[in-house]
Write a protein that holds these residues in place. Structure first.
Motif, PDB file in Angstrom:
ATOM      1  N   ALA A  43      48.539  43.548  33.164  1.00 54.85           N
ATOM      2  CA  ALA A  43      48.267  44.298  34.389  1.00 54.85           C
ATOM      3  C   ALA A  43      46.914  45.014  34.385  1.00 54.85           C
ATOM      4  CB  ALA A  43      49.387  45.316  34.625  1.00 54.85           C
ATOM      5  N   ARG A  44      46.213  44.978  33.275  1.00 55.73           N
ATOM      6  CA  ARG A  44      44.905  45.640  33.191  1.00 55.73           C
ATOM      7  C   ARG A  44      43.844  44.779  33.877  1.00 55.73           C
ATOM      8  NH1 ARG A  44      44.675  49.719  29.421  1.00 55.73           N
ATOM      9  NH2 ARG A  44      46.578  49.956  28.224  1.00 55.73           N
ATOM     10  N   PRO A  45      43.169  45.311  34.893  1.00 61.06           N
ATOM     11  CA  PRO A  45      42.160  44.513  35.586  1.00 61.06           C
ATOM     12  C   PRO A  45      40.969  44.178  34.688  1.00 61.06           C
ATOM     13  CG  PRO A  45      42.725  46.461  36.856  1.00 61.06           C
ATOM     14  CD  PRO A  45      43.361  46.609  35.518  1.00 61.06           C
ATOM     15  N   VAL A  46      40.569  42.920  34.704  1.00 62.02           N
ATOM     16  CA  VAL A  46      39.471  42.439  33.882  1.00 62.02           C
ATOM     17  C   VAL A  46      38.184  43.223  34.144  1.00 62.02           C
ATOM     18  CG1 VAL A  46      38.000  40.418  33.430  1.00 62.02           C
ATOM     19  CG2 VAL A  46      40.470  40.127  33.729  1.00 62.02           C
ATOM     20  N   LEU A  47      37.890  43.516  35.424  1.00 63.69           N
ATOM     21  CA  LEU A  47      36.653  44.218  35.769  1.00 63.69           C
ATOM     22  C   LEU A  47      36.775  45.742  35.725  1.00 63.69           C
ATOM     23  CD1 LEU A  47      35.413  41.988  38.738  1.00 63.69           C
ATOM     24  CD2 LEU A  47      34.782  41.868  36.310  1.00 63.69           C
ATOM     25  N   LYS A  48      37.949  46.234  35.385  1.00 68.78           N
ATOM     26  CA  LYS A  48      38.199  47.670  35.270  1.00 68.78           C
ATOM     27  C   LYS A  48      37.833  48.424  36.548  1.00 68.78           C
ATOM     28  CE  LYS A  48      37.901  47.631  30.324  1.00 68.78           C
ATOM     29  NZ  LYS A  48      37.678  48.354  29.133  1.00 68.78           N
ATOM     30  N   VAL A  49      38.183  47.847  37.698  1.00 69.83           N
ATOM     31  CA  VAL A  49      37.873  48.449  38.989  1.00 69.83           C
ATOM     32  C   VAL A  49      39.130  48.479  39.847  1.00 69.83           C
ATOM     33  CG1 VAL A  49      37.111  46.252  40.027  1.00 69.83           C
ATOM     34  CG2 VAL A  49      36.292  48.424  40.960  1.00 69.83           C
ATOM     35  N   ALA A  50      39.246  49.545  40.629  1.00 69.46           N
ATOM     36  CA  ALA A  50      40.304  49.653  41.634  1.00 69.46           C
ATOM     37  C   ALA A  50      39.622  49.671  42.998  1.00 69.46           C
ATOM     38  CB  ALA A  50      41.126  50.928  41.431  1.00 69.46           C
ATOM     39  N   VAL A  51      40.106  48.839  43.901  1.00 70.34           N
ATOM     40  CA  VAL A  51      39.573  48.766  45.261  1.00 70.34           C
ATOM     41  C   VAL A  51      40.606  49.372  46.197  1.00 70.34           C
ATOM     42  CG1 VAL A  51      38.778  47.240  47.115  1.00 70.34           C
ATOM     43  CG2 VAL A  51      38.284  46.661  44.711  1.00 70.34           C
ATOM     44  N   SER A  93      46.314  53.659  37.662  1.00 71.21           N
ATOM     45  CA  SER A  93      45.334  52.611  37.401  1.00 71.21           C
ATOM     46  C   SER A  93      44.355  53.028  36.298  1.00 71.21           C
ATOM     47  CB  SER A  93      44.579  52.293  38.704  1.00 71.21           C
ATOM     48  OG  SER A  93      43.584  51.332  38.521  1.00 71.21           O
ATOM     49  N   GLN A  94      43.867  54.264  36.370  1.00 70.22           N
ATOM     50  CA  GLN A  94      42.899  54.725  35.375  1.00 70.22           C
ATOM     51  C   GLN A  94      43.556  55.105  34.059  1.00 70.22           C
ATOM     52  OE1 GLN A  94      40.268  57.780  36.851  1.00 70.22           O
ATOM     53  NE2 GLN A  94      39.276  56.377  38.297  1.00 70.22           N
ATOM     54  N   ARG A  95      44.551  55.953  34.120  1.00 70.65           N
ATOM     55  CA  ARG A  95      45.115  56.521  32.892  1.00 70.65           C
ATOM     56  C   ARG A  95      45.993  55.549  32.111  1.00 70.65           C
ATOM     57  NH1 ARG A  95      44.659  62.039  32.078  1.00 70.65           N
ATOM     58  NH2 ARG A  95      43.575  63.128  33.746  1.00 70.65           N
ATOM     59  N   ALA A  96      46.707  54.680  32.804  1.00 70.89           N
ATOM     60  CA  ALA A  96      47.618  53.767  32.110  1.00 70.89           C
ATOM     61  C   ALA A  96      47.073  52.346  31.996  1.00 70.89           C
ATOM     62  CB  ALA A  96      48.971  53.733  32.831  1.00 70.89           C
ATOM     63  N   LEU A  97      46.127  51.982  32.881  1.00 71.22           N
ATOM     64  CA  LEU A  97      45.733  50.576  32.926  1.00 71.22           C
ATOM     65  C   LEU A  97      44.227  50.333  32.816  1.00 71.22           C
ATOM     66  CD1 LEU A  97      48.358  49.601  35.600  1.00 71.22           C
ATOM     67  CD2 LEU A  97      48.390  48.992  33.167  1.00 71.22           C
ATOM     68  N   GLY A  98      43.474  51.388  32.492  1.00 71.88           N
ATOM     69  CA  GLY A  98      42.101  51.216  32.051  1.00 71.88           C
ATOM     70  C   GLY A  98      40.999  51.045  33.076  1.00 71.88           C
ATOM     71  N   THR A  99      41.264  51.280  34.363  1.00 66.04           N
ATOM     72  CA  THR A  99      40.154  51.134  35.309  1.00 66.04           C
ATOM     73  C   THR A  99      39.183  52.305  35.175  1.00 66.04           C
ATOM     74  OG1 THR A  99      41.364  52.149  37.149  1.00 66.04           O
ATOM     75  CG2 THR A  99      41.480  49.752  36.951  1.00 66.04           C
ATOM     76  N   ARG A 100      37.929  52.053  35.520  1.00 73.24           N
ATOM     77  CA  ARG A 100      36.882  53.060  35.397  1.00 73.24           C
ATOM     78  C   ARG A 100      36.113  53.266  36.698  1.00 73.24           C
ATOM     79  NH1 ARG A 100      39.645  53.812  31.734  1.00 73.24           N
ATOM     80  NH2 ARG A 100      39.181  53.801  29.530  1.00 73.24           N
TER      81      ARG A 100
END
Length: 183
Positions: A43-51, A93-100
């Motif tokens: 579930a971690r996005p490859v690009l570490k981005v949330a849209v 998204s940020q804290r559990a799944l690594g988006t920046r």
């Protein structure tokens, strides 16, 4: 695989009932699943981005942004407005799944440009209870993008707020226009 609206879905167990849109979606899923292969990603996005974007059906975010399955978290609501629930999703998204990074996308011709908070009162008059949520309607598209960027940047729950950018998607040209947060 897409099923044209004119194509009938198989009859449901109750053969007297007309097929619904949901029936067509379930049929399309069965076709999709018959050729599906587990891509082996988590579930971690490859690009570490949330849209964060509007739910408007005219926005094909993956195509418009050149994204592939697994590249990002896509969080949508009416208007693409940063609400408490959007902050909740971004926090996970940020804290559990690594988006920046956070990309906010509003769009031209948005329905929230024509609504007001009176919408809630109309619902209350109809059903006898006022919704607990705000409509979050707006008159100035760019200002609402700025407000959404500010809500993300000032949230105490989000550890990564240095790469937050906001855009307006033009539904007639397909182009993004970046909004200056300081304007």
């Amino acid at each position: 695989m897409s099923i044209p609206a004119s194509q009938s879905a198989p009859q449901s167990p109750d053969s007297t009932r007309q097929p619904t849109v949901t029936d067509r979606l379930v049929q399309a899923n069965a076709e999709y699943a018959s050729h599906f292969t587990d891509p082996g990603m988590d579930a971690r996005p490859v690009l570490k981005v949330a849209v964060v974007a509007c739910m408007d059906a005219r926005l094909d975010l993956h195509a418009a942004l050149g994204l592939e399955l697994g590249d990002c978290h896509t969080i949508r609501n009416a208007g693409g407005v940063v609400t408490d629930d959007i902050i909740r999703s971004l926090t996970i998204s940020q804290r559990a799944l690594g988006t920046r990074s956070v990309v906010l996308i509003h769009h031209t011709g948005c329905g929230l440009l024509t609504l007001t908070e009176d919408f809630r009162h109309e619902i209350e008059a109809e059903v006898g209870q006022r919704p607990a949520w705000a409509v979050e309607a707006f008159k100035d598209l760019e200002q609402d993008v700025r407000q959404s960027m500010q809500r993300v940047r000032t949230s105490p729950f989000l550890p990564h707020t240095d790469d937050v950018r906001g855009f307006v998607f033009d539904v007639t040209t397909g182009l993004l226009r970046e909004i200056d947060p300081q304007h």
